[in-house]
Every structure is written in structure tokens, then in C-alpha cells.
Design a protein around this motif. Structure first.
Motif, PDB file in Angstrom:
ATOM      1  N   SER A 185     -14.129  -3.473  15.686  1.00  0.00           N
ATOM      2  CA  SER A 185     -13.657  -3.804  17.036  1.00  0.00           C
ATOM      3  C   SER A 185     -13.006  -5.183  17.001  1.00  0.00           C
ATOM      4  N   LEU A 186     -11.935  -5.335  17.776  1.00  0.00           N
ATOM      5  CA  LEU A 186     -11.239  -6.611  17.849  1.00  0.00           C
ATOM      6  C   LEU A 186     -11.872  -7.474  18.928  1.00  0.00           C
ATOM      7  N   PHE A 187     -12.299  -8.687  18.523  1.00  0.00           N
ATOM      8  CA  PHE A 187     -12.900  -9.644  19.441  1.00  0.00           C
ATOM      9  C   PHE A 187     -12.121 -10.959  19.395  1.00  0.00           C
ATOM     10  N   SER A 188     -12.161 -11.676  20.513  1.00  0.00           N
ATOM     11  CA  SER A 188     -11.728 -13.078  20.523  1.00  0.00           C
ATOM     12  C   SER A 188     -12.919 -13.922  20.958  1.00  0.00           C
ATOM     13  N   PHE A 189     -13.035 -15.106  20.349  1.00  0.00           N
ATOM     14  CA  PHE A 189     -14.139 -16.008  20.662  1.00  0.00           C
ATOM     15  C   PHE A 189     -13.585 -17.400  20.894  1.00  0.00           C
ATOM     16  N   ASN A 190     -13.844 -17.945  22.086  1.00  0.00           N
ATOM     17  CA  ASN A 190     -13.386 -19.276  22.453  1.00  0.00           C
ATOM     18  C   ASN A 190     -14.441 -20.302  22.050  1.00  0.00           C
ATOM     19  N   LEU A 191     -14.068 -21.185  21.127  1.00  0.00           N
ATOM     20  CA  LEU A 191     -15.032 -22.173  20.626  1.00  0.00           C
ATOM     21  C   LEU A 191     -15.433 -23.184  21.697  1.00  0.00           C
ATOM     22  N   LYS A 192     -14.558 -23.447  22.661  1.00  0.00           N
ATOM     23  CA  LYS A 192     -14.869 -24.428  23.711  1.00  0.00           C
ATOM     24  C   LYS A 192     -15.828 -23.856  24.751  1.00  0.00           C
ATOM     25  N   THR A 193     -15.536 -22.642  25.213  1.00  0.00           N
ATOM     26  CA  THR A 193     -16.333 -22.060  26.292  1.00  0.00           C
ATOM     27  C   THR A 193     -17.425 -21.125  25.793  1.00  0.00           C
ATOM     28  N   SER A 194     -17.417 -20.805  24.493  1.00  0.00           N
ATOM     29  CA  SER A 194     -18.358 -19.845  23.900  1.00  0.00           C
ATOM     30  C   SER A 194     -18.240 -18.459  24.524  1.00  0.00           C
ATOM     31  N   ALA A 195     -17.035 -18.138  25.027  1.00  0.00           N
ATOM     32  CA  ALA A 195     -16.802 -16.827  25.642  1.00  0.00           C
ATOM     33  C   ALA A 195     -16.349 -15.835  24.574  1.00  0.00           C
ATOM     34  N   LEU A 196     -17.058 -14.718  24.494  1.00  0.00           N
ATOM     35  CA  LEU A 196     -16.714 -13.640  23.566  1.00  0.00           C
ATOM     36  C   LEU A 196     -16.121 -12.488  24.356  1.00  0.00           C
ATOM     37  N   LYS A 197     -14.965 -11.983  23.913  1.00  0.00           N
ATOM     38  CA  LYS A 197     -14.283 -10.904  24.623  1.00  0.00           C
ATOM     39  C   LYS A 197     -13.914  -9.792  23.649  1.00  0.00           C
ATOM     40  N   LYS A 198     -14.293  -8.556  23.998  1.00  0.00           N
ATOM     41  CA  LYS A 198     -13.905  -7.406  23.196  1.00  0.00           C
ATOM     42  C   LYS A 198     -12.589  -6.852  23.727  1.00  0.00           C
ATOM     43  N   HIS A 199     -11.633  -6.632  22.819  1.00  0.00           N
ATOM     44  CA  HIS A 199     -10.308  -6.177  23.231  1.00  0.00           C
ATOM     45  C   HIS A 199     -10.099  -4.681  23.006  1.00  0.00           C
ATOM     46  N   CYS A 200     -10.423  -4.192  21.839  1.00  0.00           N
ATOM     47  CA  CYS A 200     -10.184  -2.773  21.563  1.00  0.00           C
ATOM     48  C   CYS A 200     -10.929  -2.364  20.296  1.00  0.00           C
ATOM     49  N   CYS A 201     -10.989  -1.066  20.084  1.00  0.00           N
ATOM     50  CA  CYS A 201     -11.541  -0.514  18.849  1.00  0.00           C
ATOM     51  C   CYS A 201     -10.424  -0.430  17.819  1.00  0.00           C
ATOM     52  N   THR A 202     -10.711  -0.833  16.591  1.00  0.00           N
ATOM     53  CA  THR A 202      -9.691  -0.829  15.540  1.00  0.00           C
ATOM     54  C   THR A 202      -9.875   0.312  14.547  1.00  0.00           C
ATOM     55  N   TYR A 203     -10.871   1.131  14.772  1.00  0.00           N
ATOM     56  CA  TYR A 203     -11.196   2.167  13.789  1.00  0.00           C
ATOM     57  C   TYR A 203     -10.056   3.166  13.614  1.00  0.00           C
ATOM     58  N   MET A 204      -9.412   3.581  14.711  1.00  0.00           N
ATOM     59  CA  MET A 204      -8.352   4.586  14.658  1.00  0.00           C
ATOM     60  C   MET A 204      -6.958   3.956  14.678  1.00  0.00           C
TER      61      MET A 204
ATOM     62  N   LEU B 153       0.832  -1.201   0.000  1.00  0.00           N
ATOM     63  CA  LEU B 153       0.000   0.000   0.000  1.00  0.00           C
ATOM     64  C   LEU B 153       0.872   1.259   0.000  1.00  0.00           C
ATOM     65  N   SER B 154       0.381   2.291  -0.649  1.00  0.00           N
ATOM     66  CA  SER B 154       1.187   3.492  -0.863  1.00  0.00           C
ATOM     67  C   SER B 154       1.543   4.210   0.431  1.00  0.00           C
ATOM     68  N   ASP B 155       0.712   4.093   1.485  1.00  0.00           N
ATOM     69  CA  ASP B 155       0.999   4.788   2.740  1.00  0.00           C
ATOM     70  C   ASP B 155       1.659   3.884   3.771  1.00  0.00           C
ATOM     71  N   PHE B 156       2.266   2.783   3.304  1.00  0.00           N
ATOM     72  CA  PHE B 156       2.848   1.787   4.205  1.00  0.00           C
ATOM     73  C   PHE B 156       3.902   2.385   5.136  1.00  0.00           C
ATOM     74  N   LEU B 157       4.802   3.214   4.600  1.00  0.00           N
ATOM     75  CA  LEU B 157       5.919   3.740   5.379  1.00  0.00           C
ATOM     76  C   LEU B 157       5.477   4.697   6.484  1.00  0.00           C
ATOM     77  N   ARG B 158       4.267   5.199   6.412  1.00  0.00           N
ATOM     78  CA  ARG B 158       3.786   6.133   7.426  1.00  0.00           C
ATOM     79  C   ARG B 158       3.064   5.428   8.567  1.00  0.00           C
ATOM     80  N   LYS B 159       2.908   4.116   8.455  1.00  0.00           N
ATOM     81  CA  LYS B 159       2.150   3.367   9.456  1.00  0.00           C
ATOM     82  C   LYS B 159       3.078   2.653  10.442  1.00  0.00           C
ATOM     83  N   SER B 160       2.671   2.617  11.711  1.00  0.00           N
ATOM     84  CA  SER B 160       3.453   1.952  12.748  1.00  0.00           C
ATOM     85  C   SER B 160       3.096   0.472  12.842  1.00  0.00           C
ATOM     86  N   ILE B 161       4.031  -0.315  13.362  1.00  0.00           N
ATOM     87  CA  ILE B 161       3.718  -1.683  13.757  1.00  0.00           C
ATOM     88  C   ILE B 161       2.983  -1.617  15.089  1.00  0.00           C
ATOM     89  N   VAL B 162       1.881  -2.325  15.179  1.00  0.00           N
ATOM     90  CA  VAL B 162       1.028  -2.273  16.373  1.00  0.00           C
ATOM     91  C   VAL B 162       1.048  -3.623  17.079  1.00  0.00           C
TER      92      VAL B 162
END
Length: 439
Positions: free
Chosen positions: A374-393, A84-93
Motif C-alpha cells: 500500500s502507498l503511504f505518505s508520512f509527514n515528519l512534522k505533523t506525524s500524520a500518516l495517510k494511506k493513498h492506494c493499494c499497489t498490489y495490482m 525488465l523483460s515485460d517493460f513494454l507491456r506496462k503503463s505509466i501510472v
């Protein structure tokens, strides 16, 4: 008042010494078992308690026992797509998904001597490389807008982000490669890099060869007889190492595999329909219980496939998740706009990737995905859904096929570069040495 404080301080010191003496009466095996239940952070702190504890926690037997229990993902590395053209302006997160008070961390690899692309992760180590010469596109797989020149003397870096240690490796002379895989053996603390090289022959089909770097010999060698002929391109940032094999996703619904032990390569067709977008969207590779997994999000459901056999490639459908039902079960955790967006896509062909749910990583029954910014993780064994952070910005567009590397803190990776070959030069950042970014 001062006398009371002295009495309390004296009592506390004697009580602490008594507890320490009682603990030290335990056998080394018992202490090993107790210490193996601690986090890496607690182990680092506990090494300072006594010389005996430090010796036990540094023993090979303890590190092996601890490493065998460390299977969960502690964080995810994100990086904007390199084309992507703006690659060099982006940080590793880096997003530490195990932390309760989550903070998206940028510039976590600034201890390296240059800005890099992250390419592979395994058992607590991370492999990065200098920028390559690359076409610049408006979107991955789109029309090329230009050409970016990389370094004239590119380097590879194998590093431990937790301890901020790294070593520098020269890439293979014949080709810098389109993708590099890392394998770190926690038993003998050696690592290998596998570089997949693509050469175009007269018939315009791809000829893939493999170069292997070993930390034992500190040299590269090319596997000249074990090659793949395939008329497609390897996806630059979607690969995974599972049970001794590297797997690279291609842009035409196939995988290229390479087994380290026997140095054998192969081509495997993915299950289900070929998705539009050449593999840039709606799919990712992962692992669970020693099996390779292929996760794809269709307009109406998530499908997770497991590769049961390599000899005669056999895929099994391990899990199906209806997105409408899934949204209904966890409605309170999602944006109110999600359900209408999902319903609008139900009429799309199943070869169209769902634009509201983006798969990012899959490891040991835990799915990581972006759901409506938004970043979520979902555990298939326990059916636990967890929200980690907003990815919009976040400085990485999750809808434009970023590199996403699952990372696991591993005790065996601490001081992993000590005593390596004569060509190894271990370096540690002089800035912020004590900061532990993953704890």
C-alpha cells in the motif's frame, strides 16, 4: 410558480453583480494576494470570470509569487524498470496524492507521439525520452537475458501533463546518455537538460562527461573539461535536482553531482553502510529545506541523511524511525501481517534492505513509501500518516526498483513553451484537451 422563479433569478443576478463590483474595487495587489491562495484548478476557472482577473493572473509578478508558494508534491509518476523483460507491456501510472477520492491514473501521457520512458521532473514540467537499446534482465541488476533495440532516431520530450503541451528535442549527437536531468526556471520560464554520458576507456573505468541543452539557445554543448572518472554505473532511474545541482545515484554507494551555474561535477560517498543490491532497493534521494536527502530503510529502522556541505562532503543524520514502534503507533492503518514480517527481519544484517517498507520519494518532510503493498505518505512534522492506494495490482512492481518521479502542478509551467527558440515546435494533443488529470 414561474413568477417566483423569475424573481429569485433576478435577485441572484443582481446580488452576483454587486459582489463582483465590490471585489473589483479592491486594488490589484490585494487581488493578487487573494488569488495566490487559490489552487491551480481554481485559477484556471477564475481566469474566465473577467478580463481584469485574467490579466492579473497572467502577470509575471503574480506567477512568480504563486510559484514560490507551490512546493508540495501533487502526484507521483510510476514506471516499470526499463531493463525488465515485460517493460513494454506496462503503463505509466500517475497517482494524484493530494486528491481525497484517489484514482490511480494510467496512460496519462498518451498525448505524446510515442510510448516513452519518464526520466525527470521539475516545477511542473516532465522530461521523457524514447526507449534506449538496453539489456533485458529478469530483475534489476540480475543476469541479462537478451537485448532490446530502441529507436534509430530517438527523441526527447519536455511536456506539461496538466495542459497536455509538449516540445520535441533531438538528443545530443555524441551519446544519448544513461540519465537526463531537467531544470525549469519559473522566473524566466526557461529550462535546461543535463545529459550524463558514460564512456569506457582502456582501463575499464567510467569516464563521465556532461552535455547541456538550453531552451534559450536551443542547442546542446558538451562540457569537455569538467569530467568525472569513476568505475561504477549510474542508476538509470534514481536522480534528483536540488538547489541548482543534479545528483545521480551510482551502483556502488556514491553520488555523481553536477552544478549548473559553475558547471562543476563531483563524486560524493553516501553515509552509512553500503547496502546490498547495488542501490536498487531500500533507498531513494529527495530534498528538504534546500538540502539533498538520502533515505534508506534498514531491517529495523528508517534513516534520513542530509548533505550539509559539498566542499568537504558532510552528512548529518536528520531522522531515525524505529519500524516496530512506528508500526505500533499506526497499527490500525496497516495489515495485521505487517508486524510479524517486520519482527522476522530484525535479525538481518543492516546492509539488507527491509522488504516490507520500500522508500519511493522524499520531499519537504513528507516521506512516500510502499508499506506491505500500500502507498503511504508520512509527514515528519505533523506525524500524520495517510494511506493513498493499494499497489498490489498496479502495473508497476514497486519492489523491482521502478522509476518514481514526484510531480508538482505549477502555474508557471502553463504555456511555458510559448516564444521559445526557432528550433522549438510546440504541440498540443487534439484528444481530451480539457481534461485536467491532476486536479
Amino acid at each position: 410558480m414561474l413568477a417566483q422563479e423569475k424573481v429569485l433569478q433576478s435577485y441572484y443576478i443582481s446580488y452576483s453583480m454587486e459582489r463582483k463590483m465590490n471585489i473589483n474595487r479592491l486594488s490589484d495587489d490585494t487581488l493578487e494576494e487573494i488569488f495566490s491562495r487559490l489552487s491551480v484548478k481554481d485559477i484556471c476557472f477564475s481566469k474566465c470570470v473577467s478580463k481584469k482577473w485574467q490579466i492579473i493572473m497572467s502577470e509575471f509578478s503574480f506567477i512568480s509569487r504563486y510559484a514560490s508558494k507551490s512546493t508540495g508534491i501533487s502526484g507521483l509518476f510510476f514506471q516499470h524498470h526499463e531493463e525488465l523483460s515485460d517493460f513494454l507491456r506496462k503503463s505509466i501510472v500517475h497517482i494524484p496524492v493530494e486528491m481525497e477520492c484517489l484514482q490511480v491514473q494510467e496512460n496519462v501521457l498518451n498525448f505524446l507521439p510515442e510510448r516513452v520512458s519518464v526520466v525527470s521532473s521539475n516545477n511542473g514540467l516532465l522530461c521523457c525520452r524514447s526507449f534506449l537499446n538496453t539489456h533485458i534482465s529478469s530483475i534489476p541488476g540480475g543476469v541479462a537475458e537478451g537485448f532490446r533495440w530502441g529507436k534509430s532516431d530517438p527523441k526527447l520530450y519536455v511536456c506539461n501533463p496538466t495542459s497536455k503541451e509538449f516540445i520535441t528535442i533531438n538528443p545530443p549527437e555524441e551519446d544519448f546518455g544513461v540519465s537526463i536531468g531537467l531544470s525549469f526556471d519559473t522566473n524566466d520560464r526557461s529550462f535546461q537538460l543535463v545529459n550524463i554520458n558514460c564512456h569506457q576507456n582502456s582501463s575499464s573505468s567510467g569516464l563521465f562527461t556532461f552535455s547541456i541543452f538550453s531552451s534559450d539557445t536551443w542547442s546542446w554543448r558538451t562540457i569537455s573539461k569538467k569530467v568525472c572518472n569513476w568505475n561504477s554505473t549510474v542508476h538509470r532511474n534514481k536522480q534528483v535536482f536540488v538547489s541548482g545541482r543534479f545528483h545521480w545515484l551510482t551502483l556502488n554507494h556514491h553520488l555523481i553531482t553536477f552544478q549548473i551555474k559553475n558547471e562543476e561535477s563531483g563524486i560524493i560517498k553516501l553515509p552509512g553502510p553500503e547496502m546490498n543490491g547495488e542501490g536498487y532497493r531500500g533507498m531513494c534521494l529527495g530534498s528538504s529545506k534546500g538540502f539533498l536527502n538520502y533515505m534508506v530503510v534498514h531491517p529495523s529502522e528508517i534513516r534520513i541523511w542530509a548533505l550539509r556541505s559539498y566542499e568537504k562532503p558532510e552528512w548529518g543524520l536528520a531522522k531515525r524511525i524505529n519500524l516496530i514502534e512506528f508500526c505500533g503507533l499506526y497499527l490500525s492503518q496497516f495489515s495485521p501481517q505487517l508486524l510479524p514480517f517486520l519482527q522476522e527481519q530484525l535479525e538481518n544484517d543492516e546492509t539488507e534492505a527491509n522488504t516490507s517498507v520500500v522508500p519511493l520519494a522524499f520531499n519537504e518532510d513528507v516521506i512516500f513509501m510502499d508499506i506491505h503493498w500500500s502507498l503511504f505518505s508520512f509527514n515528519l512534522k505533523t506525524s500524520a500518516l495517510k494511506k493513498h492506494c493499494c499497489t498490489y495490482m498496479m502495473p508497476c512492481d514497486v519492489f523491482l526498483s521502478p522509476t518514481v518521479l514526484p510531480y508538482s502542478v505549477n502555474l508557471a509551467a502553463l504555456n511555458a513553451f510559448k516564444g521559445m527558440g526557432a528550433g522549438a515546435s510546440t504541440s498540443t494533443s487534439i484528444r481530451d484537451r480539457t481534461r485536467q488529470i491532476f486536479f
